[in-house]
Design a protein around this motif. Structure first.
Motif, PDB file in Angstrom:
ATOM      1  N   GLN A  96       0.830  -1.204   0.000  1.00 37.36           N
ATOM      2  CA  GLN A  96       0.000   0.000   0.000  1.00 37.36           C
ATOM      3  C   GLN A  96       0.864   1.253   0.000  1.00 37.36           C
ATOM      4  O   GLN A  96       0.593   2.213  -0.736  1.00 37.36           O
ATOM      5  CB  GLN A  96      -0.920  -0.015   1.224  1.00 37.36           C
ATOM      6  CG  GLN A  96      -1.981  -1.110   1.203  1.00 37.36           C
ATOM      7  CD  GLN A  96      -2.847  -1.070   2.456  1.00 37.36           C
ATOM      8  OE1 GLN A  96      -2.700  -0.191   3.302  1.00 37.36           O
ATOM      9  NE2 GLN A  96      -3.743  -2.033   2.580  1.00 37.36           N
ATOM     10  N   VAL A  97       1.906   1.231   0.831  1.00 34.07           N
ATOM     11  CA  VAL A  97       2.813   2.388   0.904  1.00 34.07           C
ATOM     12  C   VAL A  97       3.481   2.629  -0.444  1.00 34.07           C
ATOM     13  O   VAL A  97       3.641   3.773  -0.883  1.00 34.07           O
ATOM     14  CB  VAL A  97       3.869   2.163   2.004  1.00 34.07           C
ATOM     15  CG1 VAL A  97       4.921   3.269   1.960  1.00 34.07           C
ATOM     16  CG2 VAL A  97       3.208   2.099   3.375  1.00 34.07           C
ATOM     17  N   ALA A  98       3.860   1.537  -1.118  1.00 37.61           N
ATOM     18  CA  ALA A  98       4.529   1.648  -2.415  1.00 37.61           C
ATOM     19  C   ALA A  98       3.545   1.800  -3.565  1.00 37.61           C
ATOM     20  O   ALA A  98       3.952   1.878  -4.724  1.00 37.61           O
ATOM     21  CB  ALA A  98       5.412   0.418  -2.647  1.00 37.61           C
ATOM     22  N   ASN A  99       2.227   1.820  -3.249  1.00 37.53           N
ATOM     23  CA  ASN A  99       1.180   1.961  -4.266  1.00 37.53           C
ATOM     24  C   ASN A  99       1.288   0.870  -5.330  1.00 37.53           C
ATOM     25  O   ASN A  99       1.195   1.120  -6.529  1.00 37.53           O
ATOM     26  CB  ASN A  99       1.251   3.350  -4.921  1.00 37.53           C
ATOM     27  CG  ASN A  99      -0.037   3.709  -5.645  1.00 37.53           C
ATOM     28  OD1 ASN A  99      -1.119   3.243  -5.272  1.00 37.53           O
ATOM     29  ND2 ASN A  99       0.076   4.518  -6.690  1.00 37.53           N
ATOM     30  N   VAL A 100       1.483  -0.361  -4.862  1.00 36.24           N
ATOM     31  CA  VAL A 100       1.644  -1.488  -5.775  1.00 36.24           C
ATOM     32  C   VAL A 100       0.298  -2.172  -6.013  1.00 36.24           C
ATOM     33  O   VAL A 100      -0.464  -2.423  -5.072  1.00 36.24           O
ATOM     34  CB  VAL A 100       2.643  -2.518  -5.195  1.00 36.24           C
ATOM     35  CG1 VAL A 100       2.715  -3.758  -6.086  1.00 36.24           C
ATOM     36  CG2 VAL A 100       4.015  -1.886  -5.059  1.00 36.24           C
ATOM     37  N   SER A 101      -0.009  -2.477  -7.246  1.00 35.30           N
ATOM     38  CA  SER A 101      -1.193  -3.234  -7.615  1.00 35.30           C
ATOM     39  C   SER A 101      -0.833  -4.109  -8.807  1.00 35.30           C
ATOM     40  O   SER A 101       0.293  -4.083  -9.291  1.00 35.30           O
ATOM     41  CB  SER A 101      -2.362  -2.302  -7.961  1.00 35.30           C
ATOM     42  OG  SER A 101      -2.029  -1.468  -9.062  1.00 35.30           O
ATOM     43  N   GLY A 102      -1.798  -4.898  -9.275  1.00 33.30           N
ATOM     44  CA  GLY A 102      -1.520  -5.760 -10.418  1.00 33.30           C
ATOM     45  C   GLY A 102      -2.055  -7.160 -10.213  1.00 33.30           C
ATOM     46  O   GLY A 102      -2.816  -7.436  -9.280  1.00 33.30           O
ATOM     47  N   THR A 103      -1.629  -8.071 -11.076  1.00 31.12           N
ATOM     48  CA  THR A 103      -2.108  -9.449 -11.041  1.00 31.12           C
ATOM     49  C   THR A 103      -0.965 -10.406 -10.730  1.00 31.12           C
ATOM     50  O   THR A 103       0.074 -10.385 -11.400  1.00 31.12           O
ATOM     51  CB  THR A 103      -2.741  -9.841 -12.387  1.00 31.12           C
ATOM     52  OG1 THR A 103      -3.854  -8.992 -12.657  1.00 31.12           O
ATOM     53  CG2 THR A 103      -3.226 -11.295 -12.357  1.00 31.12           C
ATOM     54  N   VAL A 104      -1.156 -11.216  -9.709  1.00 33.61           N
ATOM     55  CA  VAL A 104      -0.200 -12.265  -9.353  1.00 33.61           C
ATOM     56  C   VAL A 104      -0.702 -13.573  -9.926  1.00 33.61           C
ATOM     57  O   VAL A 104      -1.877 -13.925  -9.750  1.00 33.61           O
ATOM     58  CB  VAL A 104      -0.042 -12.378  -7.825  1.00 33.61           C
ATOM     59  CG1 VAL A 104       0.843 -13.575  -7.468  1.00 33.61           C
ATOM     60  CG2 VAL A 104       0.551 -11.095  -7.264  1.00 33.61           C
ATOM     61  N   VAL A 105       0.150 -14.295 -10.614  1.00 37.00           N
ATOM     62  CA  VAL A 105      -0.214 -15.591 -11.184  1.00 37.00           C
ATOM     63  C   VAL A 105       0.446 -16.686 -10.362  1.00 37.00           C
ATOM     64  O   VAL A 105       1.664 -16.663 -10.141  1.00 37.00           O
ATOM     65  CB  VAL A 105       0.213 -15.702 -12.663  1.00 37.00           C
ATOM     66  CG1 VAL A 105      -0.142 -17.085 -13.223  1.00 37.00           C
ATOM     67  CG2 VAL A 105      -0.454 -14.607 -13.491  1.00 37.00           C
TER      68      VAL A 105
END
Length: 311
Positions: A244-253
């Protein structure tokens, strides 16, 4: 299976006998969930948990019944709640009771839950009934569960869908059933069974002969999109604080093997943001897939989507 009956009394008896425990295999530790030692809750709901009592509103087509199976309520009595378009049976005391989990990944409450729709009935060709749940009094990921298959007909209508309801931890839970444009929301207090009732009978150990002659499951490969259609219970992943702090999002496979119990095993990170890998594995460890063949395991990949944080 479609059962044809017309008497409301028969329907009530059928539902009462259907409240049974549905055990699931253990899973790995999940973020946002307390440790096993913290999986406790008061016997009665606190004032802050405004449980829904069936007496507040009911469906005229259904009468109160007594269900003696565990997990239904302190007095074992349930009553109808909702409307003719969507209703269910709720404990008259507003409490669902489950066994204290032995380890993280064991649900605090697993049971059958019937949903009713009379005028009109459920359509066999329409979308499935979807049930969502969120905890109101503490940290816990929300969940989404899908109910499929009409189990009972009433006055020529597909009146009931029976499925499992699984609650990760004890506490105050808001449950909502969604079907087409109709929705039904209620609040229940999920608490442990009384200690004297929680001993339970141990499952008989398999004999050496049975173990020796047990057929090993056959493993097949199924692509991610196809296997996703069999997903019936999904615990939503939580984004770790550092992500959250690093503003990370996306899709983990993830690579996974769906076992004969319908749970994901042998989970391995394949691709996606590394900061989200552990959260993805922890969430998927709770997921439940429909079992199509009890002698077959499924080798597949599972994409886990972490949307961008709300701004």
């Amino acid at each position: 299976m479609l059962l044809k009956h017309s008497a409301t009394v028969t329907l009530a008896v059928f539902v009462a006998s259907s409240f049974i425990q549905m055990p699931f295999a253990p899973a790995q530790e999940s973020p946002g969930l307390p440790s096993v030692g913290e999986l406790v809750a008061p016997d009665v709901p606190p004032p802050s948990c405004h449980v829904t009592l069936p007496s507040e509103a009911g469906t005229a087509a259904l009468s109160p019944v007594r269900a003696t199976k565990i997990g239904v309520g302190a007095d074992g009595t349930v009553s109808a709640y909702g409307t003719e378009k969507l209703s269910t049976f709720l404990p008259t005391d507003g409490i669902w009771r489950g066994r204290v989990p032995r380890k993280l990944g064991d649900f605090a409450y697993d049971n059958n839950l019937p949903w009713f729709r009379f005028y009109p009935g459920f359509s066999l060709k329409s979308e499935s009934l979807m049930v969502t749940g969120k905890r109101l009094d503490g940290p816990s990921p929300s969940f989404t569960e899908t109910f499929e298959g009409v189990a009972f007909a009433h006055e020529g209508k597909n009146a009931m869908i029976m499925g499992g309801i699984s609650i990760p931890v004890f506490g105050c839970w808001e449950i909502t059933g969604h079907y087409q444009d109709d929705a039904l929301t209620f609040i229940v207090w999920v608490a442990p069974l009384p200690r004297e009732s929680d001993s339970g009978e141990a499952s008989p150990a398999a004999s050496p002969e049975a173990t020796t002659h047990k057929t090993a499951p056959h493993r097949i490969h199924v692509d991610a999109e196809t296997e996703a259609r069999s997903l019936v219970y999904r615990l939503n992943p939580e984004i770790p604080h550092e992500a959250q702090v690093a503003n990370v999002s996306g899709t983990v496979v993830l690579h996974a093997v769906i076992g004969t119990d319908g749970r994901a095993h042998e989970l391995q990170y394949m691709s996606g943001p590394p900061l989200l890998a552990r959260a993805a594995i922890n969430a998927v460890s709770w997921w439940q897939y429909r079992i199509n063949d009890e002698l077959m395991e499924v080798d597949t990949t599972i994409p886990v989507v972490f949307p961008p944080p709300d701004n």
